[in-house]
Design an enzyme around this catalytic site. Sequence first.
Site, PDB file in Angstrom:
ATOM      1  N   ASP A  37      88.270  38.453   1.738  1.00 33.71           N
ATOM      2  CA  ASP A  37      87.725  38.989   0.485  1.00 33.71           C
ATOM      3  C   ASP A  37      88.771  38.819  -0.621  1.00 33.71           C
ATOM      4  OD1 ASP A  37      85.170  41.249   0.179  1.00 33.71           O
ATOM      5  OD2 ASP A  37      86.512  41.003  -1.539  1.00 33.71           O
ATOM      6  N   ASP A  60      89.651  33.536  -1.861  1.00 31.57           N
ATOM      7  CA  ASP A  60      88.638  33.256  -2.878  1.00 31.57           C
ATOM      8  C   ASP A  60      87.731  32.175  -2.298  1.00 31.57           C
ATOM      9  OD1 ASP A  60      87.073  32.440  -4.972  1.00 31.57           O
ATOM     10  OD2 ASP A  60      88.723  32.190  -6.399  1.00 31.57           O
ATOM     11  N   ASN A  87      79.079  35.337   3.754  1.00 31.70           N
ATOM     12  CA  ASN A  87      78.425  36.514   3.186  1.00 31.70           C
ATOM     13  C   ASN A  87      78.768  36.779   1.718  1.00 31.70           C
ATOM     14  OD1 ASN A  87      77.287  39.446   3.337  1.00 31.70           O
ATOM     15  ND2 ASN A  87      79.456  39.739   2.820  1.00 31.70           N
ATOM     16  N   TYR A 155      71.325  32.854  -9.622  1.00 30.47           N
ATOM     17  CA  TYR A 155      71.249  33.604  -8.360  1.00 30.47           C
ATOM     18  C   TYR A 155      70.132  33.025  -7.491  1.00 30.47           C
ATOM     19  CZ  TYR A 155      71.495  37.479  -5.057  1.00 30.47           C
ATOM     20  OH  TYR A 155      71.658  38.223  -3.902  1.00 30.47           O
TER      21      TYR A 155
HETATM   22  N1  LIG Z   1      72.585  44.183  -1.598  1.00 30.39           N
HETATM   23  C1  LIG Z   1      71.441  43.558  -1.605  1.00 30.39           C
HETATM   24  O1  LIG Z   1      70.399  44.178  -1.833  1.00 30.39           O
HETATM   25  C2  LIG Z   1      71.372  42.067  -1.295  1.00 30.39           C
HETATM   26  C3  LIG Z   1      70.098  41.486  -1.159  1.00 30.39           C
HETATM   27  C4  LIG Z   1      70.008  40.137  -0.828  1.00 30.39           C
HETATM   28  C5  LIG Z   1      71.135  39.388  -0.623  1.00 30.39           C
HETATM   29  N2  LIG Z   1      72.363  39.967  -0.771  1.00 30.39           N
HETATM   30  C6  LIG Z   1      73.539  39.115  -0.502  1.00 30.39           C
HETATM   31  O2  LIG Z   1      74.293  39.676   0.542  1.00 30.39           O
HETATM   32  C7  LIG Z   1      75.677  39.341   0.377  1.00 30.39           C
HETATM   33  C8  LIG Z   1      76.526  40.610   0.412  1.00 30.39           C
HETATM   34  O3  LIG Z   1      76.084  41.443  -0.629  1.00 30.39           O
HETATM   35  P1  LIG Z   1      76.530  42.975  -0.815  1.00 30.39           P
HETATM   36  O4  LIG Z   1      75.332  43.653  -1.379  1.00 30.39           O
HETATM   37  O5  LIG Z   1      77.174  43.486   0.408  1.00 30.39           O
HETATM   38  O6  LIG Z   1      77.562  42.777  -2.017  1.00 30.39           O
HETATM   39  P2  LIG Z   1      78.889  43.588  -2.455  1.00 30.39           P
HETATM   40  O7  LIG Z   1      79.086  43.277  -3.898  1.00 30.39           O
HETATM   41  O8  LIG Z   1      78.776  45.011  -2.074  1.00 30.39           O
HETATM   42  O9  LIG Z   1      80.023  42.878  -1.588  1.00 30.39           O
HETATM   43  C9  LIG Z   1      80.330  41.526  -1.806  1.00 30.39           C
HETATM   44  C10 LIG Z   1      81.778  41.274  -1.459  1.00 30.39           C
HETATM   45  O10 LIG Z   1      82.055  39.899  -1.773  1.00 30.39           O
HETATM   46  C11 LIG Z   1      83.320  39.830  -2.372  1.00 30.39           C
HETATM   47  N3  LIG Z   1      83.447  38.641  -3.219  1.00 30.39           N
HETATM   48  C12 LIG Z   1      82.879  38.392  -4.420  1.00 30.39           C
HETATM   49  N4  LIG Z   1      83.301  37.226  -4.914  1.00 30.39           N
HETATM   50  C13 LIG Z   1      84.159  36.703  -3.998  1.00 30.39           C
HETATM   51  C14 LIG Z   1      84.934  35.521  -3.937  1.00 30.39           C
HETATM   52  N5  LIG Z   1      84.917  34.615  -4.933  1.00 30.39           N
HETATM   53  N6  LIG Z   1      85.699  35.310  -2.848  1.00 30.39           N
HETATM   54  C15 LIG Z   1      85.732  36.217  -1.834  1.00 30.39           C
HETATM   55  N7  LIG Z   1      85.035  37.372  -1.836  1.00 30.39           N
HETATM   56  C16 LIG Z   1      84.260  37.609  -2.923  1.00 30.39           C
HETATM   57  C17 LIG Z   1      83.462  41.122  -3.189  1.00 30.39           C
HETATM   58  O11 LIG Z   1      84.828  41.431  -3.456  1.00 30.39           O
HETATM   59  C18 LIG Z   1      82.775  42.129  -2.263  1.00 30.39           C
HETATM   60  O12 LIG Z   1      83.693  42.757  -1.400  1.00 30.39           O
HETATM   61  C19 LIG Z   1      75.761  38.570  -0.940  1.00 30.39           C
HETATM   62  O13 LIG Z   1      75.757  37.180  -0.673  1.00 30.39           O
HETATM   63  C20 LIG Z   1      74.490  38.979  -1.662  1.00 30.39           C
HETATM   64  O14 LIG Z   1      74.069  38.023  -2.599  1.00 30.39           O
HETATM   65  C21 LIG Z   1      72.511  41.275  -1.111  1.00 30.39           C
END
Ligand SMILES: NC(=O)c1ccc[n+]([C@@H]2O[C@H](COP(=O)([O-])OP(=O)(O)OC[C@H]3O[C@@H](n4cnc5c(N)ncnc54)[C@H](O)[C@@H]3O)[C@@H](O)[C@H]2O)c1
Length: 248
Positions: A37, A60, A87, A155
């Site tokens: 992360d 990253d 993820n 997105y």
């Molecule tokens: N929460 C939802 O309802 C939902 C729905 C559909 C899909 N998603 C997808 O699920 C995945 C996880 O989502 P979440 O809700 O847990 O998000 P979140 O924002 O809670 O966590 C995402 C994590 O990714 C990290 N991150 C962001 N940019 C980064 C980078 N460039 N390099 C490394 N790490 C990075 C952030 O620091 C964070 O810890 C994502 O791909 C999101 O698009 C989420």
Amino acid sequence: MGKLDGKVAIITGAAQGMGEAHARRFVREGAKVVLTDLNEGRGKALADDLGGNALFLRHDVTSPADWRRVLREAEEAFGPVTVLVNNAGILGPISPTVELDEDEYLKVCAVNQHSQFYGMKTVIPSMQKAGGGAIVNISSTAGMVSIVGAPNLAYVGSKFASRGMTKHVAVQYGPDNIRVNSVHPGYIKTPMMEAATDENGGGVADQVPLRRMSDPDEVSSLVLFLACDDSSYISGMEHVIDGGLTAQ
Ligand SMILES: NC(=O)c1ccc[n+]([C@@H]2O[C@H](COP(=O)([O-])OP(=O)(O)OC[C@H]3O[C@@H](n4cnc5c(N)ncnc54)[C@H](O)[C@@H]3O)[C@@H](O)[C@H]2O)c1
């Protein structure tokens, strides 16, 4: 016996939200897990909490050089990598297409889409060394249909791309015993979702046939299934987990 005994996994975006839930579940199921992360504070604290089978690396996901370093350090710590969960993701701005800034568009594509290419390109040779592996690309319901309220074109485009790249790589590397699947969550209670809505999810639960958002751990059950040998003949498919949202 754990369902992931003997597996070595990389999970990106593992400091919080769904990535954190997957990391916790994977360690419980016997995997050695590299959590990556941008958020070093949370990521390190979580890895410490999970013990000797967890390692946090700052990463990253938009940087191919970072990917190469992460793979090298993962292999040094635990051996060849057999599971990759792509993820990490961002929403980007809530913006109609004609107002979407070009740089914002590119940033969302870099984090959500290009990262999954870099990840698969980097980790597949390690899986080949190990005799096979499982890749889980996290997409979204926004990669299945266009949902009213999706934040922006980037997105949706990046999440559709994840689904397509999944199928391409599944076909190409199936002969190497590498399975590749995409996961398409609906509304999941994570910091990302909380940031995009209010504490009740902005009423989104009312749109869902099951009338609730999901806990991240419910998604972990699906990701675990796709990562472990229970899904040994499942590859190249999209797996929707949305409480019935896209069935309407
Ligand atoms: N929460 C939802 O309802 C939902 C729905 C559909 C899909 N998603 C997808 O699920 C995945 C996880 O989502 P979440 O809700 O847990 O998000 P979140 O924002 O809670 O966590 C995402 C994590 O990714 C990290 N991150 C962001 N940019 C980064 C980078 N460039 N390099 C490394 N790490 C990075 C952030 O620091 C964070 O810890 C994502 O791909 C999101 O698009 C989420």
